[in-house]
Motif scaffolding. Structure first.
Motif, mmCIF file in Angstrom:
data_model
loop_
_atom_site.group_PDB
_atom_site.id
_atom_site.type_symbol
_atom_site.label_atom_id
_atom_site.label_comp_id
_atom_site.label_asym_id
_atom_site.label_seq_id
_atom_site.Cartn_x
_atom_site.Cartn_y
_atom_site.Cartn_z
ATOM 1 N N ILE A 1 44.302 42.088 50.208
ATOM 2 C CA ILE A 1 43.149 41.318 49.735
ATOM 3 C C ILE A 1 42.015 42.253 49.329
ATOM 4 C CG2 ILE A 1 41.398 39.623 50.408
ATOM 5 C CD1 ILE A 1 43.464 38.367 52.239
ATOM 6 N N LEU B 1 42.577 43.393 45.889
ATOM 7 C CA LEU B 1 42.357 42.324 44.907
ATOM 8 C C LEU B 1 40.867 42.064 44.719
ATOM 9 C CD1 LEU B 1 45.121 39.718 45.864
ATOM 10 C CD2 LEU B 1 45.158 41.446 44.078
ATOM 11 N N VAL B 2 40.153 41.915 45.846
ATOM 12 C CA VAL B 2 38.734 41.564 45.737
ATOM 13 C C VAL B 2 37.938 42.703 45.118
ATOM 14 C CG1 VAL B 2 36.666 40.935 47.038
ATOM 15 C CG2 VAL B 2 38.835 39.901 47.610
ATOM 16 N N SER C 1 39.016 44.816 43.006
ATOM 17 C CA SER C 1 39.302 44.793 41.559
ATOM 18 C C SER C 1 38.461 43.733 40.880
ATOM 19 C CB SER C 1 40.760 44.464 41.273
ATOM 20 O OG SER C 1 41.594 45.234 42.024
ATOM 21 N N ALA C 2 38.325 42.573 41.547
ATOM 22 C CA ALA C 2 37.560 41.474 40.944
ATOM 23 C C ALA C 2 36.096 41.857 40.801
ATOM 24 C CB ALA C 2 37.704 40.211 41.793
ATOM 25 N N ILE C 3 35.561 42.560 41.797
ATOM 26 C CA ILE C 3 34.130 42.873 41.770
ATOM 27 C C ILE C 3 33.841 44.134 40.971
ATOM 28 C CG2 ILE C 3 32.109 43.411 43.156
ATOM 29 C CD1 ILE C 3 33.256 41.762 45.359
ATOM 30 N N ASN D 1 39.243 47.628 38.576
ATOM 31 C CA ASN D 1 40.120 48.599 39.195
ATOM 32 C C ASN D 1 40.094 49.877 38.385
ATOM 33 O OD1 ASN D 1 42.015 49.575 40.956
ATOM 34 N ND2 ASN D 1 43.145 47.651 40.952
ATOM 35 N N PHE E 1 44.485 47.254 36.552
ATOM 36 C CA PHE E 1 45.182 46.387 37.489
ATOM 37 C C PHE E 1 46.639 46.809 37.544
ATOM 38 C CE2 PHE E 1 41.805 43.334 36.362
ATOM 39 C CZ PHE E 1 41.432 42.958 37.622
#
Lengths: 178, 265
Positions: free
Chosen positions: A70, A73-74, A76-78, A81, A85
Protein backbone atom coordinates in the motif's frame (compact mmCIF):
# COMPACT_ATOMS: atom_id res chain seq x y z
CA UNK A 1 15.30 -4.24 28.38
CA UNK A 2 12.70 -6.68 29.67
CA UNK A 3 11.28 -9.26 27.31
CA UNK A 4 7.68 -8.08 27.54
CA UNK A 5 8.43 -4.38 27.14
CA UNK A 6 8.22 -4.34 23.39
CA UNK A 7 4.61 -5.46 23.45
CA UNK A 8 3.37 -2.28 25.03
CA UNK A 9 2.46 -0.28 21.96
CA UNK A 10 0.73 -3.29 20.50
CA UNK A 11 -1.33 -3.94 23.63
CA UNK A 12 -2.70 -0.41 23.52
CA UNK A 13 -4.51 -1.12 20.26
CA UNK A 14 -7.39 -3.35 21.26
CA UNK A 15 -9.75 -3.53 18.30
CA UNK A 16 -9.27 -4.65 14.75
CA UNK A 17 -10.22 -1.19 13.52
CA UNK A 18 -7.56 0.44 15.72
CA UNK A 19 -4.98 -1.91 14.24
CA UNK A 20 -6.08 -1.10 10.70
CA UNK A 21 -5.99 2.65 11.30
CA UNK A 22 -2.60 2.36 12.95
CA UNK A 23 -1.43 0.41 9.91
CA UNK A 24 -2.71 3.22 7.68
CA UNK A 25 -0.86 5.84 9.71
CA UNK A 26 2.38 3.85 9.82
CA UNK A 27 2.09 3.48 6.03
CA UNK A 28 1.73 7.27 5.83
CA UNK A 29 4.79 7.56 8.08
CA UNK A 30 6.78 5.25 5.80
CA UNK A 31 5.85 7.40 2.81
CA UNK A 32 6.97 10.58 4.55
CA UNK A 33 10.18 9.03 5.85
CA UNK A 34 10.86 7.89 2.29
CA UNK A 35 10.97 11.53 1.26
CA UNK A 36 13.74 12.30 3.75
CA UNK A 37 17.34 11.26 3.61
CA UNK A 38 20.41 11.87 5.70
CA UNK A 39 24.15 11.65 5.35
CA UNK A 40 26.70 13.40 3.17
CA UNK A 41 25.89 14.01 -0.51
CA UNK A 42 28.01 11.05 -1.65
CA UNK A 43 26.04 8.40 0.27
CA UNK A 44 22.49 9.59 0.84
CA UNK A 45 20.55 7.16 2.98
CA UNK A 46 16.79 7.34 2.48
CA UNK A 47 14.71 6.78 5.59
CA UNK A 48 11.96 4.68 4.00
CA UNK A 49 13.49 1.49 5.36
CA UNK A 50 12.55 2.61 8.89
CA UNK A 51 8.91 2.44 7.78
CA UNK A 52 9.47 -1.09 6.47
CA UNK A 53 11.03 -2.12 9.78
CA UNK A 54 8.11 -0.66 11.75
CA UNK A 55 5.59 -2.40 9.48
CA UNK A 56 7.30 -5.75 9.96
CA UNK A 57 7.89 -5.22 13.68
CA UNK A 58 4.30 -4.27 14.53
CA UNK A 59 2.11 -6.02 11.99
CA UNK A 60 3.86 -9.28 11.17
CA UNK A 61 4.66 -10.79 7.77
CA UNK A 62 1.17 -10.73 6.23
CA UNK A 63 -0.07 -7.27 7.16
CA UNK A 64 3.45 -5.89 7.05
CA UNK A 65 3.71 -6.98 3.43
CA UNK A 66 0.26 -5.60 2.64
CA UNK A 67 1.23 -2.31 4.31
CA UNK A 68 4.43 -2.21 2.27
CA UNK A 69 2.48 -2.72 -0.94
CA UNK A 70 0.00 0.00 0.00
CA UNK A 71 2.82 2.40 0.83
CA UNK A 72 4.17 1.99 -2.69
CA UNK A 73 0.73 2.52 -4.25
CA UNK A 74 -0.12 5.56 -2.14
CA UNK A 75 3.25 7.22 -2.59
CA UNK A 76 2.91 6.70 -6.35
CA UNK A 77 -0.50 8.37 -6.18
CA UNK A 78 0.81 11.35 -4.22
CA UNK A 79 4.35 11.87 -5.39
CA UNK A 80 4.35 9.97 -8.65
CA UNK A 81 6.62 6.99 -8.97
CA UNK A 82 10.19 7.95 -9.78
CA UNK A 83 10.96 5.70 -12.68
CA UNK A 84 7.35 4.99 -13.51
CA UNK A 85 4.52 2.77 -12.31
CA UNK A 86 5.74 -0.78 -12.31
CA UNK A 87 4.21 -3.66 -10.41
CA UNK A 88 7.65 -5.10 -9.61
CA UNK A 89 8.51 -2.22 -7.29
CA UNK A 90 5.23 -2.77 -5.44
CA UNK A 91 6.32 -6.36 -4.93
CA UNK A 92 9.70 -5.13 -3.71
CA UNK A 93 7.97 -2.84 -1.23
CA UNK A 94 6.06 -5.87 0.08
CA UNK A 95 9.00 -8.20 0.52
CA UNK A 96 11.06 -5.78 2.67
CA UNK A 97 8.58 -5.59 5.59
CA UNK A 98 7.95 -9.32 5.19
CA UNK A 99 11.62 -10.16 5.80
CA UNK A 100 11.87 -7.71 8.70
CA UNK A 101 8.73 -9.30 10.18
CA UNK A 102 10.16 -12.82 9.99
CA UNK A 103 13.10 -11.69 12.12
CA UNK A 104 11.63 -9.00 14.36
CA UNK A 105 7.88 -9.57 14.82
CA UNK A 106 7.05 -10.61 18.40
CA UNK A 107 10.74 -11.10 19.08
CA UNK A 108 13.06 -9.28 21.47
CA UNK A 109 15.32 -6.72 19.80
CA UNK A 110 18.62 -8.50 19.24
CA UNK A 111 21.59 -7.28 17.26
CA UNK A 112 21.92 -10.51 15.24
CA UNK A 113 18.26 -10.28 14.19
CA UNK A 114 18.81 -6.75 12.91
CA UNK A 115 21.99 -7.70 11.06
CA UNK A 116 20.45 -10.82 9.50
CA UNK A 117 17.25 -9.11 8.39
CA UNK A 118 19.08 -6.10 6.94
CA UNK A 119 21.54 -8.28 5.05
CA UNK A 120 18.71 -10.40 3.65
CA UNK A 121 16.68 -7.35 2.63
CA UNK A 122 19.72 -5.86 0.93
CA UNK A 123 20.54 -9.07 -0.92
CA UNK A 124 17.04 -10.17 -1.91
CA UNK A 125 15.25 -6.86 -2.31
CA UNK A 126 17.72 -4.14 -3.20
CA UNK A 127 20.34 -6.13 -5.08
CA UNK A 128 18.23 -9.01 -6.40
CA UNK A 129 14.70 -7.88 -7.13
CA UNK A 130 15.24 -4.19 -7.88
CA UNK A 131 18.06 -4.98 -10.28
CA UNK A 132 15.83 -7.54 -11.95
CA UNK A 133 13.06 -4.97 -12.39
CA UNK A 134 15.50 -2.50 -13.94
CA UNK A 135 16.64 -5.28 -16.22
CA UNK A 136 13.05 -6.07 -17.25
CA UNK A 137 11.80 -2.48 -17.44
CA UNK A 138 14.64 -0.87 -19.29
CA UNK A 139 16.12 -3.95 -20.94
CA UNK A 140 19.37 -3.10 -19.18
CA UNK A 141 22.23 -5.53 -19.11
CA UNK A 142 21.85 -7.26 -15.71
CA UNK A 143 25.54 -6.96 -14.83
CA UNK A 144 25.64 -3.30 -15.80
CA UNK A 145 22.62 -2.62 -13.61
CA UNK A 146 24.34 -4.52 -10.81
CA UNK A 147 27.61 -2.60 -11.17
CA UNK A 148 25.68 0.65 -11.00
CA UNK A 149 23.85 -0.30 -7.80
CA UNK A 150 26.47 -2.33 -5.93
CA UNK A 151 28.67 0.43 -4.40
CA UNK A 152 25.71 1.97 -2.60
CA UNK A 153 24.33 -1.38 -1.45
CA UNK A 154 27.68 -2.28 0.10
CA UNK A 155 27.82 0.85 2.27
CA UNK A 156 24.22 1.67 3.13
CA UNK A 157 23.16 -1.56 4.99
CA UNK A 158 25.66 -0.90 7.80
CA UNK A 159 24.21 2.54 8.34
CA UNK A 160 20.71 1.08 8.24
CA UNK A 161 21.57 -1.47 10.94
CA UNK A 162 22.72 1.24 13.32
CA UNK A 163 19.57 3.28 12.69
CA UNK A 164 17.29 0.24 13.07
CA UNK A 165 18.93 -0.64 16.36
CA UNK A 166 18.35 2.80 17.85
CA UNK A 167 14.84 3.09 16.43
CA UNK A 168 13.68 -0.29 17.72
CA UNK A 169 15.27 0.38 21.11
CA UNK A 170 13.37 3.65 21.29
CA UNK A 171 10.08 2.39 19.89
CA UNK A 172 9.98 -0.66 22.14
CA UNK A 173 10.35 1.67 25.13
CA UNK A 174 7.24 3.62 24.15
CA UNK A 175 4.55 3.29 26.75
CA UNK A 176 1.18 4.89 26.25
CA UNK A 177 -0.87 5.88 29.26
CA UNK A 178 -4.52 5.20 28.59
CA UNK B 1 16.28 18.73 4.42
CA UNK B 2 13.76 18.29 1.66
CA UNK B 3 11.54 20.15 -0.70
CA UNK B 4 8.32 18.29 -0.74
CA UNK B 5 5.17 18.94 -2.68
CA UNK B 6 2.19 16.94 -1.53
CA UNK B 7 0.38 16.04 -4.69
CA UNK B 8 1.67 16.72 -8.16
CA UNK B 9 -1.79 17.39 -9.56
CA UNK B 10 -2.03 20.43 -11.81
CA UNK B 11 -5.58 21.55 -12.59
CA UNK B 12 -6.61 21.71 -16.22
CA UNK B 13 -9.58 21.00 -18.45
CA UNK B 14 -8.18 19.28 -21.51
CA UNK B 15 -9.49 15.99 -22.83
CA UNK B 16 -7.33 13.87 -20.59
CA UNK B 17 -8.77 15.43 -17.42
CA UNK B 18 -12.24 14.23 -18.40
CA UNK B 19 -11.16 10.60 -18.56
CA UNK B 20 -11.93 8.17 -15.76
CA UNK B 21 -8.91 7.65 -13.46
CA UNK B 22 -9.38 3.87 -13.71
CA UNK B 23 -8.97 3.99 -17.47
CA UNK B 24 -5.98 6.31 -17.20
CA UNK B 25 -4.25 4.18 -14.59
CA UNK B 26 -4.86 1.02 -16.57
CA UNK B 27 -3.56 2.56 -19.80
CA UNK B 28 -0.50 3.94 -17.97
CA UNK B 29 0.35 0.54 -16.51
CA UNK B 30 -0.27 -1.22 -19.82
CA UNK B 31 1.70 1.41 -21.75
CA UNK B 32 4.79 0.53 -19.70
CA UNK B 33 4.31 -3.12 -20.62
CA UNK B 34 3.70 -2.14 -24.24
CA UNK B 35 7.12 -0.47 -24.31
CA UNK B 36 8.60 -3.95 -23.69
CA UNK B 37 7.29 -4.88 -27.15
CA UNK B 38 9.43 -2.28 -28.89
CA UNK B 39 12.64 -3.79 -30.23
CA UNK B 40 13.63 -1.93 -33.38
CA UNK B 41 13.91 1.72 -34.53
CA UNK B 42 10.42 1.75 -36.07
CA UNK B 43 8.66 0.46 -32.95
CA UNK B 44 10.64 2.82 -30.72
CA UNK B 45 9.55 5.61 -33.04
CA UNK B 46 5.92 4.53 -32.67
CA UNK B 47 5.94 4.45 -28.84
CA UNK B 48 7.71 7.82 -28.78
CA UNK B 49 5.05 9.36 -31.01
CA UNK B 50 2.24 7.86 -28.91
CA UNK B 51 3.83 9.06 -25.69
CA UNK B 52 4.35 12.58 -27.04
CA UNK B 53 0.72 12.56 -28.21
CA UNK B 54 -0.40 11.87 -24.64
CA UNK B 55 1.92 14.62 -23.38
CA UNK B 56 0.55 17.15 -25.90
CA UNK B 57 -3.08 16.22 -25.21
CA UNK B 58 -2.64 17.24 -21.55
CA UNK B 59 -2.25 20.83 -22.79
CA UNK B 60 0.26 21.53 -20.03
CA UNK B 61 3.47 23.49 -20.20
CA UNK B 62 6.54 21.49 -21.26
CA UNK B 63 8.22 22.63 -18.04
CA UNK B 64 5.91 20.37 -16.00
CA UNK B 65 7.28 17.35 -17.82
CA UNK B 66 10.84 18.57 -17.70
CA UNK B 67 10.45 18.78 -13.92
CA UNK B 68 9.37 15.15 -13.93
CA UNK B 69 12.46 14.04 -15.83
CA UNK B 70 14.98 16.46 -14.26
CA UNK B 71 15.62 14.67 -10.93
CA UNK B 72 16.47 11.49 -12.82
CA UNK B 73 18.38 12.89 -15.77
CA UNK B 74 21.77 12.14 -14.18
CA UNK B 75 20.74 8.57 -13.48
CA UNK B 76 19.39 8.14 -17.02
CA UNK B 77 22.65 9.35 -18.57
CA UNK B 78 24.77 7.26 -16.24
CA UNK B 79 22.70 4.15 -16.95
CA UNK B 80 22.84 4.69 -20.68
CA UNK B 81 26.61 5.21 -20.50
CA UNK B 82 27.11 2.00 -18.54
CA UNK B 83 25.08 0.15 -21.14
CA UNK B 84 27.20 1.68 -23.84
CA UNK B 85 30.33 0.18 -22.32
CA UNK B 86 28.87 -3.16 -21.30
CA UNK B 87 27.12 -4.16 -24.50
CA UNK B 88 29.46 -5.48 -27.12
CA UNK B 89 28.86 -6.63 -30.64
CA UNK B 90 28.73 -5.20 -34.11
CA UNK B 91 31.23 -2.63 -35.32
CA UNK B 92 33.74 -1.50 -32.69
CA UNK B 93 34.48 2.23 -32.80
CA UNK B 94 36.77 2.60 -29.81
CA UNK B 95 38.39 0.27 -27.33
CA UNK B 96 40.38 0.71 -24.12
CA UNK B 97 40.93 -2.32 -21.91
CA UNK B 98 37.57 -3.84 -21.12
CA UNK B 99 35.74 -0.73 -22.26
CA UNK B 100 34.54 -0.64 -25.81
CA UNK B 101 32.09 1.43 -27.78
CA UNK B 102 30.37 -0.66 -30.39
CA UNK B 103 27.48 -0.03 -32.74
CA UNK B 104 25.40 -2.53 -30.78
CA UNK B 105 26.20 -0.76 -27.52
CA UNK B 106 25.34 2.64 -28.99
CA UNK B 107 21.94 1.46 -30.21
CA UNK B 108 21.16 -0.20 -26.88
CA UNK B 109 22.19 2.86 -24.91
CA UNK B 110 19.86 4.93 -27.09
CA UNK B 111 17.01 2.47 -26.55
CA UNK B 112 17.45 2.51 -22.79
CA UNK B 113 17.56 6.30 -22.82
CA UNK B 114 14.29 6.40 -24.77
CA UNK B 115 12.60 3.80 -22.55
CA UNK B 116 13.58 5.62 -19.39
CA UNK B 117 12.33 8.96 -20.66
CA UNK B 118 9.08 7.56 -22.03
CA UNK B 119 8.21 5.67 -18.85
CA UNK B 120 8.82 8.79 -16.77
CA UNK B 121 6.85 10.98 -19.18
CA UNK B 122 3.81 8.72 -19.30
CA UNK B 123 3.82 8.33 -15.50
CA UNK B 124 4.04 12.10 -15.18
CA UNK B 125 1.02 12.48 -17.47
CA UNK B 126 -0.89 10.20 -15.11
CA UNK B 127 0.05 11.86 -11.82
CA UNK B 128 -0.18 15.42 -13.10
CA UNK B 129 -3.66 15.10 -14.61
CA UNK B 130 -5.28 13.03 -11.84
CA UNK B 131 -5.92 13.94 -8.22
CA UNK B 132 -4.27 11.59 -5.66
CA UNK B 133 -7.68 10.71 -4.24
CA UNK B 134 -8.88 9.66 -7.69
CA UNK B 135 -5.73 7.60 -8.28
CA UNK B 136 -6.32 5.85 -4.95
CA UNK B 137 -9.93 5.11 -5.90
CA UNK B 138 -8.74 3.71 -9.22
CA UNK B 139 -6.18 1.51 -7.43
CA UNK B 140 -8.92 0.24 -5.13
CA UNK B 141 -10.97 -0.68 -8.19
CA UNK B 142 -8.00 -2.45 -9.78
CA UNK B 143 -7.42 -4.47 -6.59
CA UNK B 144 -11.02 -5.72 -6.47
CA UNK B 145 -10.47 -8.91 -8.51
CA UNK B 146 -8.00 -10.01 -5.80
CA UNK B 147 -10.94 -10.68 -3.48
CA UNK B 148 -11.34 -14.00 -5.35
CA UNK B 149 -8.11 -15.04 -3.63
CA UNK B 150 -9.55 -13.98 -0.25
CA UNK B 151 -7.41 -10.83 -0.19
CA UNK B 152 -9.14 -8.44 2.26
CA UNK B 153 -9.65 -5.76 -0.38
CA UNK B 154 -12.11 -3.64 1.64
CA UNK B 155 -9.69 -3.50 4.57
CA UNK B 156 -6.90 -2.57 2.17
CA UNK B 157 -9.11 0.17 0.75
CA UNK B 158 -9.62 1.57 4.25
CA UNK B 159 -5.87 1.53 4.90
CA UNK B 160 -5.22 3.24 1.54
CA UNK B 161 -7.63 6.07 2.26
CA UNK B 162 -6.31 6.56 5.79
CA UNK B 163 -2.71 6.60 4.61
CA UNK B 164 -3.58 9.06 1.84
CA UNK B 165 -5.41 11.30 4.28
CA UNK B 166 -2.63 11.28 6.86
CA UNK B 167 0.41 11.87 4.65
CA UNK B 168 0.01 15.68 4.63
CA UNK B 169 -0.99 15.81 8.32
CA UNK B 170 1.87 13.62 9.42
CA UNK B 171 4.28 15.53 7.22
CA UNK B 172 3.36 18.81 8.93
CA UNK B 173 3.73 17.03 12.25
CA UNK B 174 7.20 15.78 11.27
CA UNK B 175 8.37 19.29 10.38
CA UNK B 176 6.94 20.66 13.63
CA UNK B 177 8.69 17.99 15.70
CA UNK B 178 11.97 18.62 13.88
CA UNK B 179 11.72 22.35 14.45
CA UNK B 180 10.83 21.82 18.09
CA UNK B 181 13.86 19.58 18.58
CA UNK B 182 16.07 21.99 16.66
CA UNK B 183 14.99 24.87 18.86
CA UNK B 184 16.36 22.90 21.79
CA UNK B 185 19.67 22.19 20.11
CA UNK B 186 19.11 18.99 18.12
CA UNK B 187 21.26 18.77 15.01
CA UNK B 188 20.14 16.44 12.22
CA UNK B 189 22.89 17.08 9.69
CA UNK B 190 26.07 16.97 11.66
CA UNK B 191 28.29 14.56 13.52
CA UNK B 192 29.41 11.03 12.80
CA UNK B 193 27.37 8.13 11.63
CA UNK B 194 26.19 6.92 15.03
CA UNK B 195 25.38 10.43 16.15
CA UNK B 196 23.23 10.96 13.08
CA UNK B 197 21.52 7.62 13.48
CA UNK B 198 20.76 8.54 17.08
CA UNK B 199 19.41 11.92 15.98
CA UNK B 200 16.58 10.18 14.12
CA UNK B 201 14.97 8.80 17.28
CA UNK B 202 13.97 12.21 18.73
CA UNK B 203 11.92 12.71 15.54
CA UNK B 204 10.59 9.24 15.27
CA UNK B 205 9.40 8.56 18.80
CA UNK B 206 7.11 11.62 19.11
CA UNK B 207 5.83 10.93 15.61
CA UNK B 208 5.16 7.35 16.57
CA UNK B 209 3.33 8.22 19.79
CA UNK B 210 1.30 10.81 17.92
CA UNK B 211 0.36 8.12 15.36
CA UNK B 212 -0.76 5.69 18.04
CA UNK B 213 -2.90 8.33 19.71
CA UNK B 214 -4.41 9.37 16.39
CA UNK B 215 -5.25 5.74 15.60
CA UNK B 216 -7.05 5.32 18.90
CA UNK B 217 -8.93 8.62 18.59
CA UNK B 218 -9.91 8.04 14.99
CA UNK B 219 -11.16 4.52 15.62
CA UNK B 220 -13.28 5.79 18.52
CA UNK B 221 -14.68 8.51 16.28
CA UNK B 222 -15.41 6.08 13.47
CA UNK B 223 -17.09 3.59 15.75
CA UNK B 224 -19.24 6.25 17.37
CA UNK B 225 -20.40 7.23 13.91
CA UNK B 226 -21.52 3.69 13.26
CA UNK B 227 -18.58 2.10 11.46
CA UNK B 228 -18.73 -1.68 11.82
CA UNK B 229 -16.47 -2.97 9.12
CA UNK B 230 -16.50 -2.25 5.42
CA UNK B 231 -19.30 -4.62 4.45
CA UNK B 232 -22.81 -3.37 3.81
CA UNK B 233 -21.80 0.23 3.24
CA UNK B 234 -22.63 2.54 0.33
CA UNK B 235 -20.16 4.62 -1.67
CA UNK B 236 -20.30 8.41 -1.71
CA UNK B 237 -17.40 8.97 -4.12
CA UNK B 238 -18.28 7.06 -7.29
CA UNK B 239 -16.16 6.86 -10.42
CA UNK B 240 -17.99 7.07 -13.75
CA UNK B 241 -16.85 5.87 -17.13
CA UNK B 242 -17.31 8.46 -19.88
CA UNK B 243 -17.13 8.53 -23.64
CA UNK B 244 -13.61 9.97 -23.38
CA UNK B 245 -12.39 6.66 -22.02
CA UNK B 246 -13.06 5.17 -25.44
CA UNK B 247 -10.36 7.50 -26.76
CA UNK B 248 -7.72 6.17 -24.35
CA UNK B 249 -8.81 2.62 -25.12
CA UNK B 250 -8.53 3.21 -28.88
CA UNK B 251 -5.16 4.89 -28.32
CA UNK B 252 -3.89 1.85 -26.49
CA UNK B 253 -5.28 -0.77 -28.88
CA UNK B 254 -3.82 1.15 -31.82
CA UNK B 255 -0.43 1.36 -30.10
CA UNK B 256 -0.25 -2.35 -29.33
CA UNK B 257 -1.52 -3.23 -32.83
CA UNK B 258 1.17 -1.12 -34.50
CA UNK B 259 3.87 -2.47 -32.20
CA UNK B 260 2.89 -6.07 -32.93
CA UNK B 261 2.96 -5.41 -36.66
CA UNK B 262 6.28 -3.57 -36.81
CA UNK B 263 8.38 -5.32 -34.15
CA UNK B 264 11.07 -7.75 -35.22
CA UNK B 265 9.83 -11.25 -34.49
Amino acid sequence: MKGDDHMNAKKVLRTDLQQLIFLGIIVAMKIILGQFSFGPATVKVGLGFIGSVLLGYFFGPLWGAIGGGISDLVSSAIFGNQGGFFIGFTLTAMVGPLIYALFLYNKPVKIWRIIASTVLVTLIVNIGMNTLWLHIMYNMNFNAALVQRLPKEVIVPWIQMVVIYFVLQAVSRVKIKK
Amino acid sequence: MSKIIVGRYIPGNSLIYKMDPRGKLLVTILFIFAIFLANNPVTYGIVTVFCLMAVIVTGLNAKVFWNGVKPLIGLIFFTSLLQLFFMTGGHVFWQWGIFAISSYGLINAAYIFIRFTLIILISTVMTVTTMPLEIADAMEWLLKPLSIFKVPVDKIALVISIALRFVPTLFDETLKIMNAQRSRGADFNDGGLIKRAKAITPILVPLFIHSLETAIDLSTAMESRGYRGSEGRTKYRVLNWSKYDLISLTYFVLLVGLLLIFRTH
